[in-house]
Design a protein around this motif. Structure first.
Motif, PDB file in Angstrom:
ATOM      1  N   LYS A  75      16.794  -1.869  59.269  1.00  0.00           N
ATOM      2  CA  LYS A  75      18.067  -2.373  58.593  1.00  0.00           C
ATOM      3  C   LYS A  75      18.260  -3.711  58.596  1.00  0.00           C
ATOM      4  O   LYS A  75      18.784  -4.283  57.434  1.00  0.00           O
ATOM      5  CB  LYS A  75      19.312  -1.892  59.538  1.00  0.00           C
ATOM      6  CG  LYS A  75      19.428  -0.328  59.361  1.00  0.00           C
ATOM      7  CD  LYS A  75      20.473   0.475  60.038  1.00  0.00           C
ATOM      8  CE  LYS A  75      20.461   1.824  60.110  1.00  0.00           C
ATOM      9  NZ  LYS A  75      21.553   2.313  60.881  1.00  0.00           N
ATOM     10  N   ARG A  76      17.937  -4.432  59.575  1.00  0.00           N
ATOM     11  CA  ARG A  76      18.289  -6.053  59.483  1.00  0.00           C
ATOM     12  C   ARG A  76      17.044  -6.717  58.550  1.00  0.00           C
ATOM     13  O   ARG A  76      17.316  -7.988  57.941  1.00  0.00           O
ATOM     14  CB  ARG A  76      17.755  -6.756  60.796  1.00  0.00           C
ATOM     15  CG  ARG A  76      19.189  -6.744  61.869  1.00  0.00           C
ATOM     16  CD  ARG A  76      18.819  -7.776  62.873  1.00  0.00           C
ATOM     17  NE  ARG A  76      17.750  -7.394  63.757  1.00  0.00           N
ATOM     18  CZ  ARG A  76      17.724  -6.227  64.713  1.00  0.00           C
ATOM     19  NH1 ARG A  76      18.971  -5.788  65.092  1.00  0.00           N
ATOM     20  NH2 ARG A  76      16.719  -5.917  65.305  1.00  0.00           N
ATOM     21  N   PHE A 100      30.583  -8.530  53.312  1.00  0.00           N
ATOM     22  CA  PHE A 100      29.296  -7.965  53.448  1.00  0.00           C
ATOM     23  C   PHE A 100      28.319  -9.080  54.083  1.00  0.00           C
ATOM     24  O   PHE A 100      27.463  -9.027  54.836  1.00  0.00           O
ATOM     25  CB  PHE A 100      28.650  -7.356  52.124  1.00  0.00           C
ATOM     26  CG  PHE A 100      29.167  -5.911  51.828  1.00  0.00           C
ATOM     27  CD1 PHE A 100      28.488  -5.017  52.490  1.00  0.00           C
ATOM     28  CD2 PHE A 100      29.622  -5.665  50.659  1.00  0.00           C
ATOM     29  CE1 PHE A 100      29.099  -3.778  52.469  1.00  0.00           C
ATOM     30  CE2 PHE A 100      29.990  -4.432  50.703  1.00  0.00           C
ATOM     31  CZ  PHE A 100      30.158  -3.556  51.415  1.00  0.00           C
ATOM     32  N   LEU A 103      29.180  -9.104  57.534  1.00  0.00           N
ATOM     33  CA  LEU A 103      28.528  -8.135  58.403  1.00  0.00           C
ATOM     34  C   LEU A 103      26.990  -8.452  58.895  1.00  0.00           C
ATOM     35  O   LEU A 103      26.471  -7.855  59.663  1.00  0.00           O
ATOM     36  CB  LEU A 103      28.703  -6.788  57.549  1.00  0.00           C
ATOM     37  CG  LEU A 103      29.903  -6.057  57.576  1.00  0.00           C
ATOM     38  CD1 LEU A 103      29.753  -4.784  57.205  1.00  0.00           C
ATOM     39  CD2 LEU A 103      30.821  -6.177  59.013  1.00  0.00           C
ATOM     40  N   TYR A 104      26.302  -9.171  57.810  1.00  0.00           N
ATOM     41  CA  TYR A 104      25.054  -9.514  57.912  1.00  0.00           C
ATOM     42  C   TYR A 104      24.936 -10.820  58.780  1.00  0.00           C
ATOM     43  O   TYR A 104      23.991 -11.146  59.115  1.00  0.00           O
ATOM     44  CB  TYR A 104      24.392  -9.762  56.602  1.00  0.00           C
ATOM     45  CG  TYR A 104      24.006  -8.298  55.837  1.00  0.00           C
ATOM     46  CD1 TYR A 104      23.000  -7.776  56.617  1.00  0.00           C
ATOM     47  CD2 TYR A 104      24.302  -8.001  54.759  1.00  0.00           C
ATOM     48  CE1 TYR A 104      22.499  -6.486  55.964  1.00  0.00           C
ATOM     49  CE2 TYR A 104      24.083  -6.890  54.108  1.00  0.00           C
ATOM     50  CZ  TYR A 104      22.988  -6.001  54.840  1.00  0.00           C
ATOM     51  OH  TYR A 104      22.632  -4.752  54.270  1.00  0.00           O
ATOM     52  N   HIS A 151      21.465 -11.320  52.675  1.00  0.00           N
ATOM     53  CA  HIS A 151      20.994 -11.982  53.867  1.00  0.00           C
ATOM     54  C   HIS A 151      19.271 -12.048  53.355  1.00  0.00           C
ATOM     55  O   HIS A 151      18.610 -12.216  54.388  1.00  0.00           O
ATOM     56  CB  HIS A 151      21.041 -11.056  54.843  1.00  0.00           C
ATOM     57  CG  HIS A 151      20.776  -9.626  54.537  1.00  0.00           C
ATOM     58  ND1 HIS A 151      21.352  -8.734  53.234  1.00  0.00           N
ATOM     59  CD2 HIS A 151      19.806  -8.577  54.895  1.00  0.00           C
ATOM     60  CE1 HIS A 151      20.584  -7.607  53.332  1.00  0.00           C
ATOM     61  NE2 HIS A 151      19.744  -7.495  54.306  1.00  0.00           N
TER      62      HIS A 151
ATOM     63  N   ARG B   3      31.395  -9.826  63.547  1.00  0.00           N
ATOM     64  CA  ARG B   3      31.366  -8.765  62.519  1.00  0.00           C
ATOM     65  C   ARG B   3      32.409  -8.006  62.455  1.00  0.00           C
ATOM     66  O   ARG B   3      33.427  -7.562  61.642  1.00  0.00           O
ATOM     67  CB  ARG B   3      30.098  -7.966  62.881  1.00  0.00           C
ATOM     68  CG  ARG B   3      28.854  -8.424  62.535  1.00  0.00           C
ATOM     69  CD  ARG B   3      27.832  -7.500  62.717  1.00  0.00           C
ATOM     70  NE  ARG B   3      26.565  -8.186  62.379  1.00  0.00           N
ATOM     71  CZ  ARG B   3      25.901  -8.374  63.506  1.00  0.00           C
ATOM     72  NH1 ARG B   3      26.106  -7.813  64.548  1.00  0.00           N
ATOM     73  NH2 ARG B   3      24.674  -9.018  63.285  1.00  0.00           N
ATOM     74  N   GLN B 211      26.806   2.167  53.171  1.00  0.00           N
ATOM     75  CA  GLN B 211      26.507   0.847  52.917  1.00  0.00           C
ATOM     76  C   GLN B 211      26.746   0.185  54.325  1.00  0.00           C
ATOM     77  O   GLN B 211      25.978  -0.772  54.712  1.00  0.00           O
ATOM     78  CB  GLN B 211      27.256   0.157  51.755  1.00  0.00           C
ATOM     79  CG  GLN B 211      26.649  -0.960  51.300  1.00  0.00           C
ATOM     80  CD  GLN B 211      25.458  -0.698  50.369  1.00  0.00           C
ATOM     81  OE1 GLN B 211      25.355   0.361  49.846  1.00  0.00           O
ATOM     82  NE2 GLN B 211      24.345  -1.562  50.699  1.00  0.00           N
ATOM     83  N   THR B 215      23.930  -2.062  57.563  1.00  0.00           N
ATOM     84  CA  THR B 215      23.947  -3.415  57.908  1.00  0.00           C
ATOM     85  C   THR B 215      24.003  -3.344  59.456  1.00  0.00           C
ATOM     86  O   THR B 215      23.893  -2.307  59.865  1.00  0.00           O
ATOM     87  CB  THR B 215      25.720  -3.919  57.748  1.00  0.00           C
ATOM     88  OG1 THR B 215      26.579  -3.288  58.408  1.00  0.00           O
ATOM     89  CG2 THR B 215      25.817  -3.866  56.177  1.00  0.00           C
TER      90      THR B 215
END
Ligand SMILES: Nc1ncnc2c1ncn2[C@@H]1O[C@H](COP(=O)(O)OP(=O)(O)OP(=O)(O)O)[C@@H](O)[C@H]1O
Ligand SMILES: [Mg+2]
Lengths: 311, 373
Positions: A75-76, A100, A103-104, A151, B3, B211, B215
């Motif tokens: 995922k990363r 977003f 979050l990354y 990212h 986060r 989505q 992450t």
């Protein structure tokens, strides 16, 4: 080393086999297309590759990492745009990007840089404060793409990114995909649109959970290179199908949009027998001409041979 | 951690833009409280009352006259038959009954204490409550009159009338003071459970959850990030409701406010955990709302003692009330608000509530992991 390797990847939902022992590789920097009708198993495959769904059996590595063992690691390293619109409609363009990016785990400076990049890419400079809900389809999709690559992932999974978007926006979107690929990003993309598939370096045709054909666009088309396809335009295509199907020189017929495609048997190149048969039955044909087999012809053929019907 | 902050900020940004949220979260609690509060204080006039006069003396007629003369009562019937009372109240011809025992006149004349009985139909608890209050004050007035008239100088002040009050059908009369703390419990559940569940399911429905899942956001961050904003809203509502109850309805808060606040947080743990659990078994927002309301909230409201006193429930049902966090919270809120008691009185309820909250949160988190497949 390939960017993605897939070996015998399988996913069951109860007794139902959604993805059935699928194997293929995707090279670095390649645009790899996944083509198939509704329910073929494209999304299921992509979701397994993104670590969102556990495979029932088989293995897959993405960027060298085993998806089954370390889905978080995968995922990363990837970007993913799901089949459904994946942004928050009640957030503004800028808020979505910031969210977003946050979050990354981007730091403030990187986030500012990438925000500018995403806005530029989506063509949304000056509209940072527009609610995402109020954007037209093409802009939304480009913004979603922008958010998925904040990212800077080296591998990108796009599940029907251009669904429900007008042709002009689709073209623009594919320009972006090409640009990403040129910069070395591997793009794995699914689509229903056959014309889009022509943008892909390689294609896999998926049907009923299996890969029915795989190759470059021209390789796939070459399957039919030695045979002639005649396109018949007529006001009564159904009757024409019945009339031509049992001619000795005809291998098969298929409806193709508003027209009819007639596959002649190998070695056959004459259109006169077709014309005679139609005239004999009083079916008026506006035109009869040879055409290049399209990807759709290939697709229909593959599906027919796999013994199913395409949507 | 960073986060988490992004996630929480996003949640508030969405809430702020949702035009229906503000009224639901901040206006509805006050409106509900106002409706319940005012409904409970509405003036009741001309309460129909039936009188059983077993004494039939001038003294008893004097007492009846007092009721006849009051604007709050209208005497529908004077009878000497006890059986009439039941019939008249059941048919709702009378809402209350006054029974004057034989020997009432004698007792008054001889300055002996005497008891009259008042029965009220508790099924309309508000009118019954108000009617009872009026009746008691009328009788007290009468008693005072008698004491003054007939008391020779220096005589002891015995010889009063005592009203023995019985309420039928709903012995635990719900008064405003009783109601408002309950509203707090209910509102918190509606707001945090339903809104929390719907907000999670909404993301499932729209596809944004997928989505988020792609992450590096961790499971616990997602859980906390989704629930915490609603916890904050819940806290604001606690403050709002307590303020309105105390300042507007002048309901005394007899116990400790910090204790009430702290245990409200524990209760919020339960309601938010329940919301998360509901979200894991629902596919759409509508389904989430239905599930939360019909499968969880209604049974909880009925079984918690909010409406029907637990002591009145059939014995086989009673054990089930222990499964309901609302039950514990009601005991706590009513205890703190009305009785002014502290943890020593309800530490068991507090512990059970905490256990319930932790349990449901664990179950919900576990389930939300599994649904990912
Ligand atoms: N979570 C699930 N539970 C049960 N069945 C599922 C689930 N997800 C997908 N399926 C089934 O698996 C099959 C493949 O679905 P998938 O979404 O992968 O198809 P697709 O090729 O992406 O189709 P489309 O073009 O419509 O997006 C479908 O028949 C679908 O109903
Ligand atoms: Mg799909």
């Amino acid at each position: 080393m390939p960017a993605v390797t897939v070996r015998d990847l399988t996913r069951r939902f109860g007794p139902f086999l959604a993805v059935d022992h699928v194997s293929f590789d995707v090279e670095q920097g390649e645009i790899f297309g996944f083509l198939g009708s509704n329910g073929a198993g494209k999304s299921t495959t992509i979701r397994m590759l993104c670590g969102l769904l556990k495979p029932s059996s088989g293995t897959a590595t993405v960027g060298g990492i085993d998806v089954g063992r370390d889905p978080e690691g995968v995922k990363r390293r990837i970007g993913y745009m799901s089949q459904r619109f994946s942004l928050y409609e009640l957030l503004t363009v800028e808020e979505n990007i910031t969210f977003f990016g946050g979050l990354y785990g981007l730091d403030d400076r990187t986030l500012a840089e990438r925000r500018a990049f995403a806005l530029d890419m989506a063509g949304l400079k000056g509209r940072e404060r527009t609610l995402t809900r109020d954007l037209a389809g093409g802009w939304r999709q480009r913004l979603a793409l922008g958010c998925a690559i904040l990212h800077e992932p080296r591998i990108l999974f796009l599940d029907e990114p251009t669904g429900g978007v007008d042709p002009v926006s689709r073209r623009q979107f594919w320009l972006l995909i090409n640009r990403l690929s040129e910069s070395g990003v591997t793009v794995f993309v699914t689509t229903h649109y056959l014309d889009e598939a022509e943008h892909c370096h390689r294609l896999a045709l998926m049907h009923s959970g299996r890969i029915a054909a795989l190759g470059t666009v021209s390789e796939l088309k070459n399957v039919f290179a030695k045979r002639a396809v005649v396109e018949v335009r007529t006001a009564s295509p159904m009757e024409a199908v019945r009339a031509l199907d049992d001619l000795p020189s005809v291998e098969k017929t298929s409806l193709f949009g508003t027209a009819l495609h007639v596959w002649l048997r190998p070695g056959q190149r004459a259109t006169e027998p077709l014309r005679e048969r139609l005239d004999g039955l009083g079916i008026h044909a506006e035109s009869l001409e040879f055409v290049q087999p399209s990807l759709e012809d290939v697709f229909m053929d593959v599906v027919e041979r796999a013994g199913g019907t395409a949507a | 951690m960073r986060r988490l902050l992004f996630l929480i900020r996003k949640e508030f940004q969405e809430l702020r833009r949702n035009p229906r949220m503000f009224p639901v979260i901040f206006v509805a609690p006050v409106v509900q409280l106002a409706i319940l509060g005012y409904a409970a204080t509405t003036d009741v006039k001309n309460v129909p009352i039936v009188v059983v006069d077993a004494d039939r003396s001038p003294v008893s007629r004097d007492l009846i006259g007092k009721f006849e003369g009051s604007p709050y009562f209208s005497v529908v019937d004077v009878t000497s038959n006890d059986g009439d009372v039941q019939r008249e109240i059941e048919s709702r011809r009378a809402w209350m009954a006054l029974t004057i025992p034989p020997g009432y006149g004698d007792a008054i004349r001889n300055r002996r204490p005497v008891t009259v009985q008042i029965v009220a139909d508790g099924s309309d608890s508000n009118s019954a409550g108000v009617g009872l209050a009026y009746a008691s004050s009328l009788i007290a007035e009468k008693a005072a009159e008698i004491a003054l008239q007939r008391r020779p100088p220096g005589a002891p002040t015995i010889g009063s009338i005592e009203a023995r009050i019985r309420v039928w059908f709903n012995p635990q009369l719900l008064s405003q003071h009783f109601m408002v703390p309950g509203v707090l419990a209910l509102l918190l559940m509606v707001i945090t459970t339903v809104l929390g569940a719907m907000s999670v399911v909404r993301e499932k429905e729209l596809g944004t959850l997928e989505q988020l899942n792609v992450t590096p956001l961790k499971r616990w961050e997602l859980t906390v990030g989704k629930l915490l904003p609603f916890g904050v809203i819940g806290i604001i509502d606690v403050l709002l409701v307590v303020a309105v109850a105390v300042l507007w309805f002048e309901i005394p808060l007899r116990g400790s406010f910090p204790l009430l606040f702290g245990l409200s947080l524990v209760y919020l743990l339960c309601t938010l955990g329940l919301g998360l659990f509901v979200s894991t078994i629902s596919q759409s927002q509508q389904q989430a709302m239905m599930t939360a309301v019909f499968f969880f909230m209604f049974p909880m409201i009925y079984l918690s003692g909010f409406i029907f006193p637990i002591e009145n429930m059939p014995a086989p049902i009673r054990p089930f009330t222990y499964l309901i966090p609302l039950r514990y919270y009601l005991v706590i809120v009513r205890g703190i608000f009305l009785k002014g008691v502290g943890l020593e009185a309800f530490w068991k309820d507090a512990l059970l509530m905490l256990g319930w909250g932790v349990g449901v949160l664990m179950l919900a988190t576990f389930r939300s992991k599994k649904t990912l497949g």
